[in-house]
Design an enzyme around this catalytic site. Structure first.
Site, mmCIF file in Angstrom:
data_model
loop_
_atom_site.group_PDB
_atom_site.id
_atom_site.type_symbol
_atom_site.label_atom_id
_atom_site.label_comp_id
_atom_site.label_asym_id
_atom_site.label_seq_id
_atom_site.Cartn_x
_atom_site.Cartn_y
_atom_site.Cartn_z
ATOM 1 C CE LYS A 118 -37.342 -22.527 7.978
ATOM 2 N NZ LYS A 118 -37.898 -23.177 6.794
ATOM 3 C CE1 TYR A 231 -43.778 -44.783 4.994
ATOM 4 C CE2 TYR A 231 -45.278 -44.816 6.872
ATOM 5 C CZ TYR A 231 -45.020 -45.085 5.538
ATOM 6 O OH TYR A 231 -45.990 -45.642 4.744
ATOM 7 N N GLY A 232 -42.328 -39.596 8.218
ATOM 8 C CA GLY A 232 -43.208 -38.581 8.796
ATOM 9 C C GLY A 232 -44.131 -38.070 7.714
ATOM 10 C CG ASN A 233 -46.264 -33.992 5.967
ATOM 11 O OD1 ASN A 233 -45.871 -33.917 4.807
ATOM 12 N ND2 ASN A 233 -47.425 -33.494 6.333
ATOM 13 N N GLY A 235 -42.230 -38.496 4.089
ATOM 14 C CA GLY A 235 -41.908 -39.883 3.715
ATOM 15 C C GLY A 235 -43.147 -40.736 3.524
#
Ligand code: NAD
Length: 434
Positions: A118, A231-233, A235
């Site tokens: 990462k 509710y992004g990519n 969701g």
């Protein structure tokens, strides 16, 4: 640049629980289940390589600012390391260490030929122009150029690193090597070597796992009620896919601005038509009831008596303080770390089926792997092949987790760890590292 044996002086003091300590606690639990100790245990508990470097960037004002960049390559027993890059003002080395450990286990569970890594830069992208971000992205890659590569360490997007940033990073690496090198990074736009099917891969992978659990339980997902937090990519694709693949009914949705509810169901088509980015609530949604604004709405959503709750926003949303209020039968963890370890225990005791994050949301890294394979071979797949191979990978991982959980009488999260850690240990032993 410094190695991990050096003192790293600029780490911010942590007020909250150190995420790397959480990652180590989870590993310790599995180590005791598997009886791991000595050098094997020491190696698994520590990142193998850490890099910290400074990135000078000429700002639009003409002044130069110095940014801190990090990359942690946690364990490379299974292959070149893989993991995203975050641009965030609160980035810390301990967060990156934890995320690189989790990437190691996630890649191992999915049987991808990768170790985990990462990276991150301490910066506030919201306060930077596109040109400044581009110079920062290129500077980050210049600082790491000898440490990454298609067979060494392959970064990807993460928080605040979009397709444009990834394209700039690939371009900078290619310029330094003097040949086009798409395989150095994944999450690229299609025109520069990205893969078809990456956009909904995380949600789709989660759906394949959910379908498999339902089949084992003999449950019909048609008309199952679903609440989705975030509710992004992830969701929004989860909303589309639970309807499309199962005919399930999404009754509640939320984002950072609040949550909405409809007993009759919130259709993806209606929401996407009315949705103005960002925010489900920037426009009235027909027939929906407002559960509450901001955090209040999100808290209400978590309490709803639904068949399936899908956290798809941020970490630590269900803690020991609200776990007893959760009324869902199944929790599909598409977000990373939505449950604290205490909440996990409370809900498990209460009989909630928890499908753990590093199985449920591994579809993203799996299609990133497909992207890398396509880059290395120069042959690009069609969408049917992506979906079919994603399903195969997710189903194989699901079967191993399910069988291990039954065989050892442990939770699905513990079983996922057992499968992943055993695989890394076996590779370390064959390599004669331990
Ligand atoms: P995103 O930035 O596209 O969307 C995040 C959503 O969460 C937004 O709707 C935002 O409004 C909402 N949100 C943010 N803070 C919130 C809060 N406090 N309460 C409620 N909602 C809040 O991010 P994403 O890519 O969809 O990722 C979501 C989660 O899935 C993260 O945990 C991420 O680590 C995990 N994940 C994503 C991928 C991927 O492929 N994108 C892969 C694996 C895991």
């Amino acid at each position: 640049m410094v190695s991990r044996t050096s003192t790293i002086p600029r780490e911010k003091p942590q007020k909250e629980e150190n995420p790397f300590e959480v990652a180590r606690k989870q590993l310790d639990e599995v180590a005791s289940l598997l009886g791991l100790d000595g050098p094997v245990y020491q190696l698994l508990r520590n990142p193998m390589k850490e890099f910290h470097f400074t990135i000078p960037v000429k700002m639009d004002s003409g002044k130069t600012e110095i940014f801190d960049g990090y990359r942690v390559q946690y364990n490379s027993a299974l292959g070149p390391t893989k993991g995203g890059i975050r641009f965030h003002p609160g980035e810390t080395l301990n967060t990156i260490r934890a995320l690189s450990a989790w990437m190691t286990w996630k890649c191992a569970l999915l049987n991808l030929p990768y170790g985990g890594a990462k990276g991150g830069v301490v910066c506030n992208p919201q306060e930077m122009s596109d040109d400044e971000l581009e110079r920062l992205s290129r500077g980050y890659i210049r600082g790491l150029s000898s440490l990454i590569g298609p067979h060494k360490d392959i970064p990807a997007p993460d928080v605040n690193t979009n397709q444009q940033i990834i394209a700039s990073m690939m371009d900078e690496f290619s310029k330094l090597k003097d040949y086009s090198c798409p395989g150095v990074i994944t999450g690229k736009p299609l025109s520069v070597g990205g893969s078809i099917g990456r956009d909904d891969a995380t949600a789709r992978g989660g759906m394949y796992v959910l379908r498999n659990f339902a089949q084992k339980a003999g449950t019909d997902l048609r008309d199952a009620t679903v609440a989705i937090q975030g509710y992004g990519n992830v969701g929004s694709h989860a909303h589309k896919l639970v309807e499309e693949l199962f005919g399930a009914k999404v009754v509640a949705l939320s984002d950072v601005e609040g949550a909405i509810y409809s007993k009759e169901g919130l259709k993806y088509e209606d929401i996407s038509k009315n949705l103005k980015s960002p925010g489900v609530f920037s426009k009235e949604v027909q027939r929906a009831e407002l559960l509450g604004r901001g955090n209040d709405g999100n808290k209400e959503l978590l309490k709803l008596p639904v068949d399936i709750l899908i956290p798809a926003a941020i970490e630590n949303v269900i803690t020991d303080e609200n776990a007893e209020d959760v009324n869902a039968g199944v929790i599909l963890e598409l977000a990373n770390g939505p449950l604290t370890p205490e909440a996990d225990e409370i809900l498990h005791e209460a009989g909630t089926l928890i499908i753990p994050d590093f199985l449920a949301n591994a579809g993203g890294v799996t299609v990133s792997y497909f992207e890398w394979v396509q880059n290395l071979t120069g042959y690009y797949w069609d969408i049917d092949r992506i979906h079919e191979r994603l399903d195969r990978k997710m189903t194989a991982a699901f079967n191993e987790v399910y069988d291990t959980s039954i065989e050892k009488n442990i939770t699905y999260r513990q079983a996922a760890y057992v499968v992943a850690v055993q695989r890394v240990v076996e590779a370390m032993k064959f390599r004669k590292w331990v």
